[in-house]
Design an enzyme around this catalytic site. Structure first.
Site, PDB file in Angstrom:
ATOM      1  N   LYS A  76      -6.259  11.898  -1.441  1.00  0.00           N
ATOM      2  CA  LYS A  76      -5.361  10.818  -1.971  1.00  0.00           C
ATOM      3  C   LYS A  76      -4.953  11.211  -3.392  1.00  0.00           C
ATOM      4  CE  LYS A  76      -4.657   5.760  -2.504  1.00  0.00           C
ATOM      5  NZ  LYS A  76      -5.395   4.413  -2.078  1.00  0.00           N
ATOM      6  N   SER A 151      -2.915   1.101   0.368  1.00  0.00           N
ATOM      7  CA  SER A 151      -2.147   2.055  -0.131  1.00  0.00           C
ATOM      8  C   SER A 151      -2.130   3.730   0.028  1.00  0.00           C
ATOM      9  CB  SER A 151      -2.408   1.937  -1.790  1.00  0.00           C
ATOM     10  OG  SER A 151      -3.781   2.334  -1.909  1.00  0.00           O
ATOM     11  N   SER A 175      -7.360  -0.751   0.958  1.00  0.00           N
ATOM     12  CA  SER A 175      -6.539   0.335   1.624  1.00  0.00           C
ATOM     13  C   SER A 175      -7.075   1.574   2.121  1.00  0.00           C
ATOM     14  CB  SER A 175      -5.929   1.063  -0.169  1.00  0.00           C
ATOM     15  OG  SER A 175      -4.957   0.090  -0.677  1.00  0.00           O
TER      16      SER A 175
HETATM   17  N1  GLN Z   1      -2.879  -4.482  -0.690  1.00  0.00           N
HETATM   18  C1  GLN Z   1      -3.815  -4.644  -1.910  1.00  0.00           C
HETATM   19  C2  GLN Z   1      -2.962  -4.498  -3.043  1.00  0.00           C
HETATM   20  O1  GLN Z   1      -1.668  -4.180  -3.096  1.00  0.00           O
HETATM   21  C3  GLN Z   1      -4.905  -3.588  -1.804  1.00  0.00           C
HETATM   22  C4  GLN Z   1      -4.392  -2.297  -2.238  1.00  0.00           C
HETATM   23  C5  GLN Z   1      -5.609  -1.513  -2.330  1.00  0.00           C
HETATM   24  O2  GLN Z   1      -6.631  -1.417  -1.737  1.00  0.00           O
HETATM   25  N2  GLN Z   1      -5.306  -0.331  -3.200  1.00  0.00           N
HETATM   26  O3  GLN Z   1      -3.576  -4.497  -4.091  1.00  0.00           O
END
Ligand code: GLN
Length: 483
Positions: A76, A151, A175
């Protein structure tokens, strides 16, 4: 070759069916052919793949073994990779070449992995759809009109489309698990402190945690083995021995107590997903598990608490991107204030700016007690709920998401609608617990995930349950048409 799981690749390499030098060639050709539809990569590191692949082949020829020796993966794009762009999905870091490797990257490289590229992601990991990336949205290989989740949407789309057997990802709020659910993968968020955050660009420091995304629990066990462990460079890193995760897959589920929280089955849950969750429970019962209804009474407060705490931490972490110390710098600033304002205004996208404002306001003197402090108290209540539940059960099971992957753009005008989709994943982050999502069926041709949660440091238990489930079901073997 691209259909092989990480474990099959390891066996193939050990049996000399193919070499670690052939693999990247096959996969990079596939990426060149298929990724334009998906946009799952921000950078390809083709030119850097050959020498680690040759080194892995030489190590094997010298008698070395190891499941990751010669395994092709991607990271990532928030894991720092020395000399390679590490963008975090943001214009702010579009030209940032990290001067060092993140601990996870260094450990996996030492284990012999071959990095093929850096995967697309929501900007600074903020999002559940992978639409906030400066490099464009990622598409779901199961239906190109739908989001892959976020994400870590790039890692998920690439692995689901068989462009790679596995990838690293991070999960501050779901995410890893949510994109795993949306793309028919297995994804594990480890206990907070199990995997080093050093060299991971920070979003919400008390929640950020790296982990594996792959097709099977067996593959997640292999990748986690290479990622986990104490790191003196990361202050919350915990000096606990790392168990043999592959060995933990084999345990029997006889007598395993599975808790199913009654609050999970509320009006917001798609009834077709509820049915698939019940089917997975029945499957695990056949394997000897005992089911018990439990309660997590404070779960309803978790989303508001998370969406105060995470932006608060983000507003602090992202203050370093000011065009002076780090990040994009605007052209011809008139003075220092103009430089800060325009550099940050140009470098950050809309969602990141929204969260910085929410976070800075929650931390400000007038609002601190009403929002930030209150959110921290809720965080403790959420944790206490889990501690009480784990006195009665070994695993908690439920849906990973309330709905399947939505259409691209469907939630763009309503950020809160997107936040609500995190309802099942976010509690584990607030409590710091490990969680796993595994494929459990389809709704309208889109994959559905079931989430398992376990007590601290019981990643092996999660992998064990998921592996036994996968030995008896075939959801995880389904491949998206066209890939
Ligand atoms: N959807 C959550 C956010 O927007 C989690 C994202 C994540 O785990 N990076 O913060």
């Amino acid at each position: 070759m691209h259909h092989m799981t990480l474990a099959e690749i390891a066996r193939g390499l050990a049996d000399k069916k193919f070499s670690s030098v052939e693999l990247p060639q096959v996969l990079l050709a596939r990426i060149a052919q298929l990724d334009p539809q998906l946009n799952s990569f921000i950078s390809l590191t083709e030119e850097l793949a050959l020498s680690p692949a040759q080194a892995a082949a030489a190590r094997r020829a010298n008698g070395e073994s190891g499941a990751l020796l010669g395994a092709p993966i991607a990271h990532k794009d928030l894991f720092c990779t020395q000399g390679i762009r590490t963008s975090c999905g943001s214009k702010m870091l579009d030209n940032f070449k990290a001067p060092y490797d993140a601990t996870v990257v260094a450990r996996l490289a030492a284990a012999g992995t071959v990095t093929l590229g850096k995967t697309n992601m929501d900007e600074f990991a903020m999002g559940s759809a992978n639409e906030s990336s400066y490099y464009g949205a990622v598409k779901n290989p199961w239906n190109l009109e739908h989001v892959p989740g976020g994400s870590s949407g790039g890692s998920a789309a690439a692995v689901a489309a068989r462009l790679l057997p596995a990838a690293t990802a991070t999960d501050p709020g779901g995410s890893i698990r949510q994109p795993a659910a949306f793309t028919n993968l297995t994804g594990l968020k480890p206990t907070y402190g199990r995997v080093s955050r050093w060299g991971m660009i920070a979003y919400a420091s008390s929640l950020d945690q790296g982990g594996p995304l792959a097709r099977t629990a067996e593959a997640c066990a292999i990748l986690l083995q290479g990622m986990a462990g104490f790191d003196p460079n990361d202050s919350p890193s915990i000096d606990e021995p790392v168990p043999d995760y592959s060995a933990s897959l084999k345990g029997s589920l006889q007598g395993l107590r599975i808790g199913v929280p009654k609050e999970y089955f509320s009006a917001g849950l798609d009834p077709r997903i509820a049915e698939l969750v019940h089917n997975s429970v029945k499957e695990l019962e056949k394997l000897g598990a005992v089911i018990k209804e439990i309660s997590l009474p404070n779960m309803q407060h978790a989303i508001p608490a998370y969406y105060v705490i995470a932006p608060a931490e983000a507003s602090s972490n992202l203050s370093r991107f000011d065009g002076v110390r780090f990040g994009h710098r605007c052209e011809n600033p008139e003075n220092l204030i103009d430089l800060y304002k325009r550099s940050r205004g140009e470098g950050f996208g809309a969602e990141v700016q929204r969260r910085i404002m929410v976070g800075a306001s929650a931390l400000s003197a007038g609002y601190y007690d009403a929002y930030y402090l209150k959110a921290q108290k809720i965080r403790r209540l959420v944790k206490n709920d889990f501690m009480a539940a784990f006195n009665e059960v070994d695993i908690i099971l439920g849906p990973t998401t309330p709905n399947p992957a939505w259409k691209l753009g469907a939630k763009n005008s309503d950020p809160v609608a997107e936040y609500l989709e995190d309802v099942y994943t976010i509690t584990a982050n607030l409590a710091g617990l490990p969680g796993l999502s595994m494929p459990a069926g389809f709704v309208d041709g889109l994959p559905v995930g079931v989430q398992l949660l376990a007590p601290y440091f019981q990643e092996g238990r999660l992998l064990n349950v998921a592996h036994q489930y996968q030995l008896n079901t075939d959801w995880h073997t389904r491949t998206p048409t066209g890939f």
